[in-house]
Scaffold this motif. Sequence first.
Motif, PDB file in Angstrom:
ATOM      1  N   LEU A  46     -13.618 -39.733  35.979  1.00 36.48           N
ATOM      2  CA  LEU A  46     -13.627 -38.520  35.162  1.00 36.48           C
ATOM      3  C   LEU A  46     -12.629 -38.615  34.012  1.00 36.48           C
ATOM      4  CD1 LEU A  46     -14.529 -35.548  34.689  1.00 36.48           C
ATOM      5  CD2 LEU A  46     -12.690 -34.872  36.258  1.00 36.48           C
ATOM      6  N   TYR A  47     -11.405 -38.981  34.326  1.00 31.07           N
ATOM      7  CA  TYR A  47     -10.371 -39.055  33.302  1.00 31.07           C
ATOM      8  C   TYR A  47     -10.614 -40.192  32.314  1.00 31.07           C
ATOM      9  CZ  TYR A  47      -7.734 -35.802  36.252  1.00 31.07           C
ATOM     10  OH  TYR A  47      -7.336 -34.712  36.981  1.00 31.07           O
ATOM     11  N   TRP A  48     -11.023 -41.333  32.847  1.00 30.97           N
ATOM     12  CA  TRP A  48     -11.245 -42.489  31.984  1.00 30.97           C
ATOM     13  C   TRP A  48     -12.350 -42.204  30.968  1.00 30.97           C
ATOM     14  CZ3 TRP A  48      -8.523 -47.061  31.875  1.00 30.97           C
ATOM     15  CH2 TRP A  48      -9.053 -48.083  31.061  1.00 30.97           C
ATOM     16  N   SER A  49     -13.390 -41.526  31.399  1.00 31.27           N
ATOM     17  CA  SER A  49     -14.514 -41.223  30.505  1.00 31.27           C
ATOM     18  C   SER A  49     -14.151 -40.217  29.417  1.00 31.27           C
ATOM     19  CB  SER A  49     -15.703 -40.696  31.319  1.00 31.27           C
ATOM     20  OG  SER A  49     -15.395 -39.460  31.941  1.00 31.27           O
ATOM     21  N   HIS A  50     -13.017 -39.504  29.594  1.00 30.02           N
ATOM     22  CA  HIS A  50     -12.585 -38.535  28.593  1.00 30.02           C
ATOM     23  C   HIS A  50     -11.348 -39.027  27.824  1.00 30.02           C
ATOM     24  CE1 HIS A  50     -15.235 -35.848  30.876  1.00 30.02           C
ATOM     25  NE2 HIS A  50     -15.233 -35.068  29.813  1.00 30.02           N
ATOM     26  N   GLY A  54      -3.976 -42.541  30.989  1.00 29.54           N
ATOM     27  CA  GLY A  54      -2.802 -42.388  31.840  1.00 29.54           C
ATOM     28  C   GLY A  54      -3.145 -41.637  33.118  1.00 29.54           C
ATOM     29  N   ASP A  55      -3.911 -40.564  32.978  1.00 29.49           N
ATOM     30  CA  ASP A  55      -4.319 -39.797  34.156  1.00 29.49           C
ATOM     31  C   ASP A  55      -5.237 -40.607  35.066  1.00 29.49           C
ATOM     32  OD1 ASP A  55      -2.829 -37.689  33.389  1.00 29.49           O
ATOM     33  OD2 ASP A  55      -4.473 -36.317  32.978  1.00 29.49           O
ATOM     34  N   ALA A  56      -6.070 -41.456  34.470  1.00 33.31           N
ATOM     35  CA  ALA A  56      -6.946 -42.316  35.269  1.00 33.31           C
ATOM     36  C   ALA A  56      -6.122 -43.288  36.111  1.00 33.31           C
ATOM     37  CB  ALA A  56      -7.904 -43.088  34.364  1.00 33.31           C
ATOM     38  N   GLY A  57      -5.109 -43.870  35.478  1.00 32.51           N
ATOM     39  CA  GLY A  57      -4.219 -44.761  36.214  1.00 32.51           C
ATOM     40  C   GLY A  57      -3.445 -44.014  37.278  1.00 32.51           C
ATOM     41  N   MET A  58      -3.056 -42.774  36.957  1.00 28.78           N
ATOM     42  CA  MET A  58      -2.328 -41.954  37.908  1.00 28.78           C
ATOM     43  C   MET A  58      -3.199 -41.629  39.115  1.00 28.78           C
ATOM     44  SD  MET A  58       0.746 -40.838  37.907  1.00 28.78           S
ATOM     45  CE  MET A  58       1.412 -40.394  39.500  1.00 28.78           C
ATOM     46  N   ALA A 145       0.425 -49.044  23.180  1.00 32.35           N
ATOM     47  CA  ALA A 145       0.179 -50.461  22.879  1.00 32.35           C
ATOM     48  C   ALA A 145      -1.188 -50.961  23.333  1.00 32.35           C
ATOM     49  CB  ALA A 145       1.281 -51.317  23.519  1.00 32.35           C
ATOM     50  N   TYR A 146      -1.723 -50.415  24.413  1.00 36.72           N
ATOM     51  CA  TYR A 146      -2.927 -50.999  24.997  1.00 36.72           C
ATOM     52  C   TYR A 146      -4.125 -50.059  25.110  1.00 36.72           C
ATOM     53  CZ  TYR A 146       0.441 -54.586  26.339  1.00 36.72           C
ATOM     54  OH  TYR A 146       1.405 -55.554  26.309  1.00 36.72           O
ATOM     55  N   THR A 147      -4.009 -48.810  24.647  1.00 35.70           N
ATOM     56  CA  THR A 147      -5.154 -47.887  24.698  1.00 35.70           C
ATOM     57  C   THR A 147      -5.276 -47.157  23.368  1.00 35.70           C
ATOM     58  OG1 THR A 147      -4.038 -45.844  25.436  1.00 35.70           O
ATOM     59  CG2 THR A 147      -4.558 -47.482  27.123  1.00 35.70           C
ATOM     60  N   ASN A 148      -6.376 -46.419  23.230  1.00 40.14           N
ATOM     61  CA  ASN A 148      -6.573 -45.601  22.033  1.00 40.14           C
ATOM     62  C   ASN A 148      -6.316 -44.126  22.337  1.00 40.14           C
ATOM     63  OD1 ASN A 148      -8.754 -45.101  23.667  1.00 40.14           O
ATOM     64  ND2 ASN A 148     -10.302 -45.288  22.056  1.00 40.14           N
ATOM     65  N   SER A 149      -5.410 -43.874  23.269  1.00 40.52           N
ATOM     66  CA  SER A 149      -5.078 -42.504  23.660  1.00 40.52           C
ATOM     67  C   SER A 149      -4.602 -41.698  22.460  1.00 40.52           C
ATOM     68  CB  SER A 149      -3.982 -42.517  24.738  1.00 40.52           C
ATOM     69  OG  SER A 149      -3.569 -41.190  25.042  1.00 40.52           O
ATOM     70  N   VAL A 151      -3.201 -38.680  23.000  1.00 37.10           N
ATOM     71  CA  VAL A 151      -2.136 -37.800  23.528  1.00 37.10           C
ATOM     72  C   VAL A 151      -1.170 -38.611  24.395  1.00 37.10           C
ATOM     73  CG1 VAL A 151      -3.374 -35.605  23.428  1.00 37.10           C
ATOM     74  CG2 VAL A 151      -3.739 -37.154  25.373  1.00 37.10           C
ATOM     75  N   PRO A 152      -0.630 -39.720  23.898  1.00 38.06           N
ATOM     76  CA  PRO A 152       0.179 -40.607  24.733  1.00 38.06           C
ATOM     77  C   PRO A 152       1.477 -39.984  25.257  1.00 38.06           C
ATOM     78  CG  PRO A 152       0.387 -41.210  22.420  1.00 38.06           C
ATOM     79  CD  PRO A 152      -0.721 -40.203  22.506  1.00 38.06           C
ATOM     80  N   LEU A 153       2.136 -39.155  24.441  1.00 41.45           N
ATOM     81  CA  LEU A 153       3.417 -38.597  24.855  1.00 41.45           C
ATOM     82  C   LEU A 153       3.264 -37.651  26.045  1.00 41.45           C
ATOM     83  CD1 LEU A 153       6.451 -38.561  24.131  1.00 41.45           C
ATOM     84  CD2 LEU A 153       5.997 -36.505  22.778  1.00 41.45           C
ATOM     85  N   LEU A 154       2.316 -36.729  25.951  1.00 39.95           N
ATOM     86  CA  LEU A 154       2.115 -35.767  27.031  1.00 39.95           C
ATOM     87  C   LEU A 154       1.433 -36.406  28.238  1.00 39.95           C
ATOM     88  CD1 LEU A 154       1.024 -32.529  25.104  1.00 39.95           C
ATOM     89  CD2 LEU A 154       3.255 -33.107  26.061  1.00 39.95           C
ATOM     90  N   ASP A 155       0.522 -37.341  27.970  1.00 38.49           N
ATOM     91  CA  ASP A 155      -0.152 -38.041  29.068  1.00 38.49           C
ATOM     92  C   ASP A 155       0.870 -38.844  29.865  1.00 38.49           C
ATOM     93  OD1 ASP A 155      -2.213 -38.836  30.671  1.00 38.49           O
ATOM     94  OD2 ASP A 155      -3.195 -40.122  29.197  1.00 38.49           O
ATOM     95  N   ALA A 156       1.797 -39.482  29.162  1.00 38.97           N
ATOM     96  CA  ALA A 156       2.846 -40.254  29.832  1.00 38.97           C
ATOM     97  C   ALA A 156       3.796 -39.341  30.598  1.00 38.97           C
ATOM     98  CB  ALA A 156       3.629 -41.077  28.802  1.00 38.97           C
ATOM     99  N   PHE A 157       4.090 -38.170  30.024  1.00 39.31           N
ATOM    100  CA  PHE A 157       4.980 -37.214  30.681  1.00 39.31           C
ATOM    101  C   PHE A 157       4.418 -36.761  32.025  1.00 39.31           C
ATOM    102  CE2 PHE A 157       5.939 -32.774  31.678  1.00 39.31           C
ATOM    103  CZ  PHE A 157       7.324 -32.783  31.715  1.00 39.31           C
ATOM    104  N   THR A 158       3.146 -36.362  32.048  1.00 39.46           N
ATOM    105  CA  THR A 158       2.552 -35.897  33.303  1.00 39.46           C
ATOM    106  C   THR A 158       2.459 -37.019  34.327  1.00 39.46           C
ATOM    107  OG1 THR A 158       0.303 -36.299  32.448  1.00 39.46           O
ATOM    108  CG2 THR A 158       1.215 -34.084  32.172  1.00 39.46           C
ATOM    109  N   ASN A 159       2.235 -38.242  33.846  1.00 35.85           N
ATOM    110  CA  ASN A 159       2.184 -39.387  34.762  1.00 35.85           C
ATOM    111  C   ASN A 159       3.528 -39.633  35.410  1.00 35.85           C
ATOM    112  OD1 ASN A 159      -0.336 -41.610  34.648  1.00 35.85           O
ATOM    113  ND2 ASN A 159      -0.425 -39.938  33.186  1.00 35.85           N
ATOM    114  N   ALA A 160       4.577 -39.685  34.597  1.00 32.90           N
ATOM    115  CA  ALA A 160       5.911 -39.979  35.111  1.00 32.90           C
ATOM    116  C   ALA A 160       6.387 -38.905  36.084  1.00 32.90           C
ATOM    117  CB  ALA A 160       6.895 -40.106  33.948  1.00 32.90           C
ATOM    118  N   LEU A 161       6.190 -37.650  35.724  1.00 28.86           N
ATOM    119  CA  LEU A 161       6.643 -36.569  36.591  1.00 28.86           C
ATOM    120  C   LEU A 161       5.784 -36.470  37.849  1.00 28.86           C
ATOM    121  CD1 LEU A 161       8.843 -34.490  36.803  1.00 28.86           C
ATOM    122  CD2 LEU A 161       7.371 -32.838  35.619  1.00 28.86           C
ATOM    123  N   SER A 162       4.523 -36.876  37.742  1.00 32.64           N
ATOM    124  CA  SER A 162       3.650 -36.878  38.919  1.00 32.64           C
ATOM    125  C   SER A 162       4.097 -37.913  39.942  1.00 32.64           C
ATOM    126  CB  SER A 162       2.199 -37.143  38.505  1.00 32.64           C
ATOM    127  OG  SER A 162       1.687 -36.071  37.750  1.00 32.64           O
TER     128      SER A 162
END
Length: 227
Positions: A46-50, A54-58, A145-149, A151-162
């Motif tokens: 679901l996340y990867w297709s949208h 970061g959420d997909a990896g999470m 560096a490796y995706t076309n995200s 929203v990298p800053l917020l996506d990374a934030f939710t991943n790290a805090l998760s």
Amino acid sequence: MTDFLSTHWLDIVTTILGLIYLVLEYRASIALWVVGIVMPAMDIYLYWSHGLYGDAGMAVYYTLAAIYGYAVWKFGAKWKAMIKRKGSDKIETASAVSSDKTEGANAVSSSSEELPVMFFPRRLILRTLGFFFLAWAATYYVLVAYTNSTVPLLDAFTNALSFVGLWALARKYVEQWLFWIAVDVVCCYLYVVKGIPFKAGLYGLYVVIAVMGYWKWKGLAKKAKSM
């Protein structure tokens, strides 16, 4: 209607599972980890297709961590009791009375296998903060560096805090709810932006329930501490 369901069916199904998970988490039920294995496994696609890489990896991490969480909740207290028992076996008791007390304590410890709800230890605060900021920076770098995200800053934030939140949940720390409140607020915004409406609504509800869950777990922790 058919087109809508074909487009959003996975969003709807995972949202329903998320509601079930939320109820189980609020009740501190070990069954939450079963749902916690199935739901994120579906979320990966679901996340990867949208474009939420970061959420997909999470979601992969959630699936694996749910297995760990189940094991800790189910057997954590028993493992601790076994370790303590092995340590006490190496110490000679001074008298028959002290020996009886030790055996009684071991019997009580082993009678309850599940880990109790407890408060976050102060000694872990700095280490936890350090890990969070490192994880945030590392995830942000990978997304840029490796995706076309977009929203990298917020996506990374939710991943790290998760990462921190799920670990704290596995340890049954009351403060895990505070971590999730922050994660849920940001995720709600991201899912609205990325066109995942049901998930956005679910995370909006998560914020409300997380506040309630915090007060419930706080009461459980106080009760467990007084016993």
